[in-house]
Design a protein around this motif. Structure first.
Motif, mmCIF file in Angstrom:
data_model
loop_
_atom_site.group_PDB
_atom_site.id
_atom_site.type_symbol
_atom_site.label_atom_id
_atom_site.label_comp_id
_atom_site.label_asym_id
_atom_site.label_seq_id
_atom_site.Cartn_x
_atom_site.Cartn_y
_atom_site.Cartn_z
ATOM 1 N N GLU A 141 43.324 0.674 -16.458
ATOM 2 C CA GLU A 141 42.959 -0.273 -15.417
ATOM 3 C C GLU A 141 42.078 0.405 -14.367
ATOM 4 O O GLU A 141 41.988 1.624 -14.315
ATOM 5 C CB GLU A 141 44.213 -0.860 -14.777
ATOM 6 C CG GLU A 141 45.037 0.189 -14.072
ATOM 7 C CD GLU A 141 46.521 -0.076 -14.156
ATOM 8 O OE1 GLU A 141 47.219 0.393 -13.236
ATOM 9 O OE2 GLU A 141 46.982 -0.691 -15.102
ATOM 10 N N CYS A 142 41.429 -0.394 -13.566
ATOM 11 C CA CYS A 142 40.537 0.084 -12.518
ATOM 12 C C CYS A 142 41.292 1.020 -11.575
ATOM 13 O O CYS A 142 42.329 0.651 -11.026
ATOM 14 C CB CYS A 142 39.993 -1.125 -11.753
ATOM 15 S SG CYS A 142 38.871 -0.704 -10.415
ATOM 16 N N ARG A 143 40.779 2.248 -11.419
ATOM 17 C CA ARG A 143 41.442 3.211 -10.540
ATOM 18 C C ARG A 143 40.459 4.286 -10.090
ATOM 19 O O ARG A 143 39.374 4.435 -10.657
ATOM 20 C CB ARG A 143 42.646 3.831 -11.220
ATOM 21 C CG ARG A 143 42.303 4.670 -12.429
ATOM 22 C CD ARG A 143 43.569 5.125 -13.155
ATOM 23 N NE ARG A 143 43.241 5.795 -14.381
ATOM 24 C CZ ARG A 143 43.210 7.111 -14.526
ATOM 25 N NH1 ARG A 143 43.498 7.900 -13.513
ATOM 26 N NH2 ARG A 143 42.893 7.656 -15.677
ATOM 27 N N CYS A 151 35.016 5.283 -9.316
ATOM 28 C CA CYS A 151 35.891 4.258 -9.876
ATOM 29 C C CYS A 151 35.619 4.098 -11.364
ATOM 30 O O CYS A 151 34.469 4.113 -11.794
ATOM 31 C CB CYS A 151 35.657 2.922 -9.174
ATOM 32 S SG CYS A 151 36.031 2.985 -7.414
ATOM 33 N N CYS A 157 38.885 -4.154 -15.925
ATOM 34 C CA CYS A 157 39.408 -5.201 -15.058
ATOM 35 C C CYS A 157 39.821 -6.376 -15.926
ATOM 36 O O CYS A 157 39.100 -6.741 -16.855
ATOM 37 C CB CYS A 157 38.343 -5.663 -14.068
ATOM 38 S SG CYS A 157 37.883 -4.403 -12.879
ATOM 39 N N CYS A 205 34.074 -6.266 -12.445
ATOM 40 C CA CYS A 205 33.884 -4.858 -12.798
ATOM 41 C C CYS A 205 34.555 -3.971 -11.751
ATOM 42 O O CYS A 205 34.743 -4.367 -10.606
ATOM 43 C CB CYS A 205 32.407 -4.520 -12.947
ATOM 44 S SG CYS A 205 31.429 -4.774 -11.475
ATOM 45 N N CYS A 206 34.894 -2.779 -12.156
ATOM 46 C CA CYS A 206 35.582 -1.802 -11.308
ATOM 47 C C CYS A 206 34.551 -1.110 -10.421
ATOM 48 O O CYS A 206 33.663 -0.416 -10.923
ATOM 49 C CB CYS A 206 36.297 -0.804 -12.205
ATOM 50 S SG CYS A 206 37.285 0.413 -11.324
ATOM 51 N N CYS A 213 39.211 1.598 -4.976
ATOM 52 C CA CYS A 213 38.571 0.879 -6.077
ATOM 53 C C CYS A 213 39.209 -0.490 -6.231
ATOM 54 O O CYS A 213 40.420 -0.638 -6.058
ATOM 55 C CB CYS A 213 38.743 1.646 -7.378
ATOM 56 S SG CYS A 213 38.053 3.306 -7.366
ATOM 57 N N SER A 214 38.394 -1.459 -6.593
ATOM 58 C CA SER A 214 38.894 -2.821 -6.839
ATOM 59 C C SER A 214 38.054 -3.483 -7.917
ATOM 60 O O SER A 214 36.906 -3.104 -8.150
ATOM 61 C CB SER A 214 38.806 -3.671 -5.572
ATOM 62 O OG SER A 214 39.696 -3.209 -4.605
ATOM 63 N N CYS A 215 38.624 -4.493 -8.519
ATOM 64 C CA CYS A 215 37.888 -5.319 -9.475
ATOM 65 C C CYS A 215 37.086 -6.329 -8.667
ATOM 66 O O CYS A 215 37.648 -7.130 -7.922
ATOM 67 C CB CYS A 215 38.841 -6.028 -10.425
ATOM 68 S SG CYS A 215 39.623 -4.889 -11.573
#
Length: 111
Positions: A13-15, A41, A45, A78-79, A107-109
């Motif tokens: 996952e996004c990180r 990042c 997502c 997208c991340c 980071c976020s989607c």
């Protein structure tokens, strides 16, 4: 969270991820052998399933609409970094430099 073949957990996952890089390898034109921690990042997502996303996905599959063919459209999240931090270092002539917003901190989607 996924389990790999050897039984270890694997996060896709996004990180936030990190690399230890020489300043000269950043590609920003600084001559320095110092190393900095570059944070970025990465990861996937989950696909959003809003009505907008469903409609856009269907329209992109049809691909016979001229206005959509001319645009570069990415239909899913997208991340990406949503916050950054500055990074300071010494160059080869012993001068301090600060590069603004070089490393990601959150980071976020997005999208």
């Amino acid at each position: 969270l996924l389990i790999s073949r050897n039984g270890e957990t694997e996060e896709r996952e996004c990180r936030l991820k990190t690399l230890l890089l020489r300043v000269g390898d950043l590609g920003l034109g600084y001559d320095s052998e110092e190393t900095v921690l570059f944070k970025y990042c990465g990861g996937g997502c989950p696909r959003s399933r809003t009505n907008h996303d469903l409609t856009l996905s269907r329209l992109l599959q049809k691909s016979d609409l001229p206005s959509l063919l001319d645009d570069k459209i990415f239909g899913g999240p997208c991340c990406r970094p949503t916050h950054y931090e500055d990074v300071a270092f010494l160059d080869d002539r012993h001068q301090w430099h600060t590069v603004e917003q070089l490393s990601a901190t959150v980071c976020s989607c997005v999208g």
